[in-house]
Design a protein around this motif. Structure first.
Motif, mmCIF file in Angstrom:
data_model
loop_
_atom_site.group_PDB
_atom_site.id
_atom_site.type_symbol
_atom_site.label_atom_id
_atom_site.label_comp_id
_atom_site.label_asym_id
_atom_site.label_seq_id
_atom_site.Cartn_x
_atom_site.Cartn_y
_atom_site.Cartn_z
ATOM 1 N N ARG A 148 -19.814 23.669 -38.726
ATOM 2 C CA ARG A 148 -19.967 22.904 -37.481
ATOM 3 C C ARG A 148 -19.638 23.741 -36.247
ATOM 4 O O ARG A 148 -19.824 23.280 -35.123
ATOM 5 N N TRP A 149 -19.144 24.968 -36.431
ATOM 6 C CA TRP A 149 -18.713 25.742 -35.266
ATOM 7 C C TRP A 149 -19.831 25.995 -34.246
ATOM 8 O O TRP A 149 -19.536 26.043 -33.030
ATOM 9 N N PRO A 150 -21.122 26.157 -34.651
ATOM 10 C CA PRO A 150 -22.146 26.347 -33.609
ATOM 11 C C PRO A 150 -22.253 25.151 -32.659
ATOM 12 O O PRO A 150 -22.523 25.326 -31.458
ATOM 13 N N TRP A 151 -22.053 23.939 -33.197
ATOM 14 C CA TRP A 151 -22.086 22.748 -32.352
ATOM 15 C C TRP A 151 -20.946 22.782 -31.340
ATOM 16 O O TRP A 151 -21.115 22.467 -30.157
ATOM 17 N N PHE A 152 -19.770 23.228 -31.780
ATOM 18 C CA PHE A 152 -18.627 23.301 -30.877
ATOM 19 C C PHE A 152 -18.777 24.437 -29.868
ATOM 20 O O PHE A 152 -18.221 24.366 -28.770
ATOM 21 N N VAL A 153 -19.512 25.487 -30.229
ATOM 22 C CA VAL A 153 -19.818 26.547 -29.263
ATOM 23 C C VAL A 153 -20.628 25.963 -28.105
ATOM 24 O O VAL A 153 -20.361 26.246 -26.928
ATOM 25 N N PHE A 154 -21.618 25.131 -28.435
ATOM 26 C CA PHE A 154 -22.429 24.490 -27.392
ATOM 27 C C PHE A 154 -21.568 23.591 -26.513
ATOM 28 O O PHE A 154 -21.663 23.635 -25.272
ATOM 29 N N LEU A 155 -20.708 22.776 -27.134
ATOM 30 C CA LEU A 155 -19.852 21.878 -26.361
ATOM 31 C C LEU A 155 -18.902 22.670 -25.464
ATOM 32 O O LEU A 155 -18.698 22.312 -24.292
ATOM 33 N N ALA A 156 -18.340 23.751 -25.995
ATOM 34 C CA ALA A 156 -17.431 24.576 -25.198
ATOM 35 C C ALA A 156 -18.166 25.210 -24.019
ATOM 36 O O ALA A 156 -17.635 25.276 -22.900
ATOM 37 N N GLY A 157 -19.402 25.671 -24.253
ATOM 38 C CA GLY A 157 -20.183 26.255 -23.174
ATOM 39 C C GLY A 157 -20.495 25.243 -22.086
ATOM 40 O O GLY A 157 -20.418 25.554 -20.886
ATOM 41 N N GLY A 158 -20.866 24.028 -22.491
ATOM 42 C CA GLY A 158 -21.155 22.981 -21.518
ATOM 43 C C GLY A 158 -19.933 22.607 -20.696
ATOM 44 O O GLY A 158 -20.000 22.473 -19.465
ATOM 45 N N MET A 159 -18.791 22.445 -21.382
ATOM 46 C CA MET A 159 -17.560 22.103 -20.662
ATOM 47 C C MET A 159 -17.103 23.250 -19.771
ATOM 48 O O MET A 159 -16.609 23.035 -18.662
ATOM 49 N N GLY A 160 -17.292 24.489 -20.241
ATOM 50 C CA GLY A 160 -16.931 25.644 -19.421
ATOM 51 C C GLY A 160 -17.776 25.725 -18.168
ATOM 52 O O GLY A 160 -17.268 26.024 -17.074
ATOM 53 N N CYS A 161 -19.062 25.438 -18.308
ATOM 54 C CA CYS A 161 -19.966 25.460 -17.161
ATOM 55 C C CYS A 161 -19.554 24.427 -16.117
ATOM 56 O O CYS A 161 -19.446 24.729 -14.922
ATOM 57 N N LEU A 162 -19.301 23.202 -16.570
ATOM 58 C CA LEU A 162 -18.939 22.139 -15.633
ATOM 59 C C LEU A 162 -17.548 22.368 -15.034
ATOM 60 O O LEU A 162 -17.297 21.991 -13.883
ATOM 61 N N ALA A 163 -16.645 23.007 -15.805
ATOM 62 C CA ALA A 163 -15.320 23.336 -15.262
ATOM 63 C C ALA A 163 -15.446 24.381 -14.156
ATOM 64 O O ALA A 163 -14.812 24.261 -13.095
ATOM 65 N N CYS A 164 -16.275 25.398 -14.400
ATOM 66 C CA CYS A 164 -16.505 26.425 -13.368
ATOM 67 C C CYS A 164 -17.122 25.809 -12.121
ATOM 68 O O CYS A 164 -16.750 26.143 -10.988
ATOM 69 N N SER A 165 -18.063 24.903 -12.334
ATOM 70 C CA SER A 165 -18.725 24.260 -11.201
ATOM 71 C C SER A 165 -17.744 23.399 -10.409
ATOM 72 O O SER A 165 -17.743 23.418 -9.172
#
Length: 218
Positions: free
Chosen positions: A19-36
């Motif tokens: 399941r780690w690829p799914w969590f990579v996507f979630l982490a990337g999305g949350m990281g993007c919105l946190a940076c924004s």
């Protein structure tokens, strides 16, 4: 998924699907919105902060795009390790290069707004090749076509958002009227979130497809 169902399907290789690829996507999305969020909150502090945080915002978008590729490519090419490695390495390299370019202060000016949008779109549309490859590999599998439909919706949403971002519509039509709400940058973020949601559904469809398949042939 019910643990009892998972246990009963071990013979079909379900338990071996990570399941780690799914969590990579979630982490990337949350990281993007946190940076924004940090950028919009702190960029007004000073000129130096403005330059740094807007570059951080662009890097966050690149991070989300790269992380978005991991789950669908990993699950679609789970039984094709060489193709999987090639596609993931390629998008990762492209993402690193884009982040390096976007972190350059000279590219953070309004003059290079079209260049930044082009970089984002180029990374996003680089998924056309692995998508076509997956369709060829699994021709006739309904899951693949359903996922492809959601990915197409994602591409349209991202492209529409980029269009608002570059064109500066609607504030270019009536300067000052959209300083608080309704400006192109806000519309851009709405389309980014919608695109990410469409991609989430596509990824879950591909994961479900992989869970239903037997183990890879030797």
């Amino acid at each position: 998924m019910d643990p009892s169902i998972l246990s009963g399907m071990r013979g079909f290789g379900v338990a071996t699907i990570p399941r780690w690829p799914w969590f990579v996507f979630l982490a990337g999305g949350m990281g993007c919105l946190a940076c924004s969020s940090l950028s919009h909150l702190l960029a007004c502090h000073s000129k130096d902060f403005n330059l740094f945080f807007w570059r951080l915002d662009y890097a966050g978008i690149s991070l989300m795009i790269v992380c978005s590729f991991f789950a669908p490519i990993y699950y679609a090419f789970f039984c094709n390790p060489y193709s999987r490695l090639f596609y993931l390495a390629s998008i990762s390299l492209l993402g690193v290069l884009a982040i390096i370019a976007l972190l350059a202060p000279s590219l953070s000016t309004p003059r290079f707004r079209p260049l930044r949008a082009t970089l984002f779109l180029s990374m996003g549309f680089s998924g056309v090749i692995p998508a076509a490859h997956a369709v060829i590999l699994y021709w006739g599998q309904p899951h693949i076509f359903v996922a492809l439909g959601y990915e197409l919706a994602m591409a349209i949403l991202y492209a529409t958002g980029a269009g608002f971002y570059v064109s500066r519509i609607p504030e270019r039509w009536k300067p000052g009227a959209f300083d608080i709400a309704g400006q192109s940058h806000q519309i851009f973020h709405v389309f980014v979130v919608l695109g990410a949601l469409a991609h989430s559904v596509a990824t879950l469809v591909i994961l479900d497809f992989r869970l239903r398949l037997p183990t890879c042939a030797d």
